[in-house]
Design a protein around this motif. Structure first.
Motif, mmCIF file in Angstrom:
data_model
loop_
_atom_site.group_PDB
_atom_site.id
_atom_site.type_symbol
_atom_site.label_atom_id
_atom_site.label_comp_id
_atom_site.label_asym_id
_atom_site.label_seq_id
_atom_site.Cartn_x
_atom_site.Cartn_y
_atom_site.Cartn_z
ATOM 1 N N ALA A 1 0.827 -1.205 0.000
ATOM 2 C CA ALA A 1 0.000 0.000 0.000
ATOM 3 C C ALA A 1 0.864 1.259 0.000
ATOM 4 C CB ALA A 1 -0.919 -0.003 1.219
ATOM 5 N N PHE A 2 1.891 1.279 0.831
ATOM 6 C CA PHE A 2 2.734 2.471 0.907
ATOM 7 C C PHE A 2 3.584 2.635 -0.354
ATOM 8 C CE2 PHE A 2 1.371 2.832 5.204
ATOM 9 C CZ PHE A 2 1.611 4.156 5.564
ATOM 10 N N ALA A 3 4.008 1.532 -0.940
ATOM 11 C CA ALA A 3 4.758 1.625 -2.193
ATOM 12 C C ALA A 3 3.891 2.231 -3.290
ATOM 13 C CB ALA A 3 5.264 0.247 -2.609
ATOM 14 N N ALA A 4 2.618 1.802 -3.351
ATOM 15 C CA ALA A 4 1.708 2.353 -4.350
ATOM 16 C C ALA A 4 1.427 3.828 -4.081
ATOM 17 C CB ALA A 4 0.403 1.555 -4.355
ATOM 18 N N LEU A 5 1.260 4.181 -2.810
ATOM 19 C CA LEU A 5 0.999 5.577 -2.454
ATOM 20 C C LEU A 5 2.178 6.459 -2.861
ATOM 21 C CD1 LEU A 5 -1.261 7.180 -0.876
ATOM 22 C CD2 LEU A 5 0.294 7.098 1.076
ATOM 23 N N ARG B 1 7.524 6.487 6.989
ATOM 24 C CA ARG B 1 7.478 5.351 6.069
ATOM 25 C C ARG B 1 7.323 5.835 4.627
ATOM 26 N NH1 ARG B 1 4.315 -0.018 7.861
ATOM 27 N NH2 ARG B 1 5.141 -1.463 6.291
ATOM 28 N N PHE B 2 6.432 6.784 4.437
ATOM 29 C CA PHE B 2 6.220 7.374 3.117
ATOM 30 C C PHE B 2 7.463 8.128 2.654
ATOM 31 C CE2 PHE B 2 4.919 11.166 0.712
ATOM 32 C CZ PHE B 2 4.242 10.597 -0.364
ATOM 33 N N LEU B 3 8.046 8.905 3.554
ATOM 34 C CA LEU B 3 9.197 9.735 3.209
ATOM 35 C C LEU B 3 10.360 8.874 2.719
ATOM 36 C CD1 LEU B 3 10.059 12.728 3.237
ATOM 37 C CD2 LEU B 3 11.021 12.331 5.510
ATOM 38 N N ALA B 4 10.567 7.745 3.357
ATOM 39 C CA ALA B 4 11.647 6.857 2.930
ATOM 40 C C ALA B 4 11.410 6.351 1.512
ATOM 41 C CB ALA B 4 11.769 5.680 3.896
ATOM 42 N N LEU B 5 10.162 6.123 1.134
ATOM 43 C CA LEU B 5 9.839 5.586 -0.189
ATOM 44 C C LEU B 5 9.907 6.642 -1.289
ATOM 45 C CD1 LEU B 5 6.903 3.226 0.830
ATOM 46 C CD2 LEU B 5 9.186 2.536 0.068
ATOM 47 N N ARG C 1 2.365 7.076 -6.601
ATOM 48 C CA ARG C 1 1.372 8.027 -7.109
ATOM 49 C C ARG C 1 1.770 9.470 -6.805
ATOM 50 N NH1 ARG C 1 -4.441 4.958 -5.807
ATOM 51 N NH2 ARG C 1 -3.855 2.988 -6.827
ATOM 52 N N TRP C 2 2.415 9.682 -5.667
ATOM 53 C CA TRP C 2 2.740 11.039 -5.253
ATOM 54 C C TRP C 2 4.081 11.532 -5.793
ATOM 55 C CZ3 TRP C 2 -0.118 14.822 -3.406
ATOM 56 C CH2 TRP C 2 -1.338 14.513 -2.786
ATOM 57 N N ARG C 3 4.998 10.621 -6.148
ATOM 58 C CA ARG C 3 6.330 11.052 -6.545
ATOM 59 C C ARG C 3 6.323 12.035 -7.725
ATOM 60 N NH1 ARG C 3 11.701 9.616 -5.345
ATOM 61 N NH2 ARG C 3 12.932 11.261 -6.320
ATOM 62 N N PRO C 4 5.559 11.786 -8.795
ATOM 63 C CA PRO C 4 5.558 12.774 -9.886
ATOM 64 C C PRO C 4 5.036 14.143 -9.449
ATOM 65 C CG PRO C 4 4.624 10.684 -10.621
ATOM 66 C CD PRO C 4 4.746 10.593 -9.133
ATOM 67 N N GLY D 1 13.197 10.700 0.767
ATOM 68 C CA GLY D 1 13.344 11.916 1.566
ATOM 69 C C GLY D 1 13.096 13.186 0.771
ATOM 70 N N HIS D 2 12.148 13.140 -0.144
ATOM 71 C CA HIS D 2 11.909 14.253 -1.067
ATOM 72 C C HIS D 2 11.813 15.580 -0.316
ATOM 73 C CE1 HIS D 2 10.443 16.488 -4.498
ATOM 74 N NE2 HIS D 2 10.545 15.400 -5.254
ATOM 75 N N PRO D 3 12.559 16.598 -0.755
ATOM 76 C CA PRO D 3 12.556 17.876 -0.019
ATOM 77 C C PRO D 3 11.224 18.597 -0.028
ATOM 78 C CG PRO D 3 13.732 18.095 -2.103
ATOM 79 C CD PRO D 3 13.469 16.638 -1.914
ATOM 80 N N ARG D 4 10.335 18.255 -0.950
ATOM 81 C CA ARG D 4 9.038 18.934 -1.023
ATOM 82 C C ARG D 4 7.955 18.216 -0.231
ATOM 83 N NH1 ARG D 4 9.878 24.134 -2.247
ATOM 84 N NH2 ARG D 4 11.458 24.273 -3.877
#
Length: 326
Positions: free
Chosen positions: A134-138, A174-178, A141-144, A181-184
């Motif tokens: 679930a977190f990998a999919a989330l 958990r999300f941030l690691a995936l 979706r958010w990375r772009p 560590g995106h700065p935004r």
């Protein structure tokens, strides 16, 4: 709304994008359209604190258990079609980020959406790997959108909220690691949701202050019950042990919050998010700006004891410590 806000002492508005009466994301490229919004706000001497896209964020990830109720947040042409609903949510978020960039507003407030929330209480335990998936999919979706926000110089501030997969520090980490560590990827700090989860909302500031990009001033209380627990027993708000209150009427220590945020150099807005199970909303609005203004801390230019501090040469310091006799 601008006149109403200014008349109650507010100096900015957090602008939602889900209602075209505020801003129509389909008209951003029309000549003069964005300028009209700015002119309206400037006429009442209001700034824009953030662009808010909570509904689009929530529709980025919807567990099938919630399809029917979440369709109420979707446009009519997307209802009953989860893939199309998600695609529209991503497009709306992209447009909201673009809007923020054009306006020079550096923060977008939103929710993460939720694929895993129905499994938050592990009985029966979910299959091995379900939460990871679930977190990998989330994150995928958010990375772009995070990359688009980086190009637009906009932070995406996730409101950590029960019902969303990002609802506390552990899920944000958990999300941030995936997303590497995106700065935004930032946090919209709302202490009401932390109080109702029995979290240390002051310690949270110390731990995550470098990721806090936005702040909702919203109060809450938890009144221990002999009948209902933290999940409320499906009761209405007045019946629930944990419930939202107008700022100052609940249990949250806002003096301490403003002190911690000031100590760590928070440079965003303090935004009233008003929900209360008792008070009239017009009274809440009238009191809200005053409540926030009364808690803003103007940082001192010099330490309060600066006048008592003498300069010391190395020889004098050594003598005071007994390292060298005068």
């Amino acid at each position: 709304m601008a006149r109403f806000a200014a008349g109650n002492g507010f100096v900015a508005l957090q602008i939602p994008v889900h209602d075209p009466r505020f801003i129509d994301l389909q008209r951003l490229d029309e000549s003069g359209y964005i300028g009209k919004l700015e002119t309206t706000l400037h006429g009442d001497r209001l700034a824009i604190s953030e662009i808010a896209a909570h509904r689009a964020g929530q529709l980025m990830a919807v567990n099938p258990a919630y399809d029917a109720v979440m369709d109420g947040f979707a446009s009519a042409d997307c209802r009953g079609d989860p893939a199309r609903r998600q695609a529209r949510a991503a497009a709306d978020l992209g447009a909201a980020i673009t809007l923020a960039g054009r306006l020079g507003v550096v923060r977008l407030a939103t929710f993460s959406g939720s694929l895993a929330w129905p499994f938050f209480y592990p009985f029966p335990p979910p299959p091995e790997g379900l939460i990871d998936r679930a977190f990998a999919a989330l994150a995928a979706r958010w990375r772009p959108l995070l990359d688009h926000a980086d190009q637009a110089n906009v932070d995406i501030c996730f409101e950590l909220h029960p019902g969303q997969d990002l609802h506390d520090g552990a899920t944000f980490d958990r999300f941030l690691a995936l997303v590497d560590g995106h700065p935004r990827a930032k946090i919209l700090y709302d202490p009401s949701h932390m109080l109702l989860q029995h979290m240390d909302y002051l310690g949270f500031i110390d731990r995550y202050h470098d990721r806090i990009g936005a702040f909702h001033v919203k109060d809450a209380e938890f009144v221990v019950s002999d009948q209902r627990g933290v999940y409320g027993g499906y009761g209405d708000w007045l019946e629930r042990p944990g419930r939202f209150r107008s700022p100052g009427d609940g249990q949250i220590d806002f003096k301490a919050i403003f002190s911690r945020l000031t100590r760590h150099g928070y440079d965003g807005w303090a935004v009233l998010e008003w929900e209360c199970c008792l008070k009239n909303r017009l009274d809440g609005a009238a009191e809200g700006a005053r409540f926030i203004a009364d808690h803003i801390i103007r940082v001192g230019e010099t330490p309060f004891d600066a006048g008592m501090r003498a300069q010391g040469s190395p020889d004098r310091l050594d003598a005071m410590l007994g390292l060298r006799r005068p």
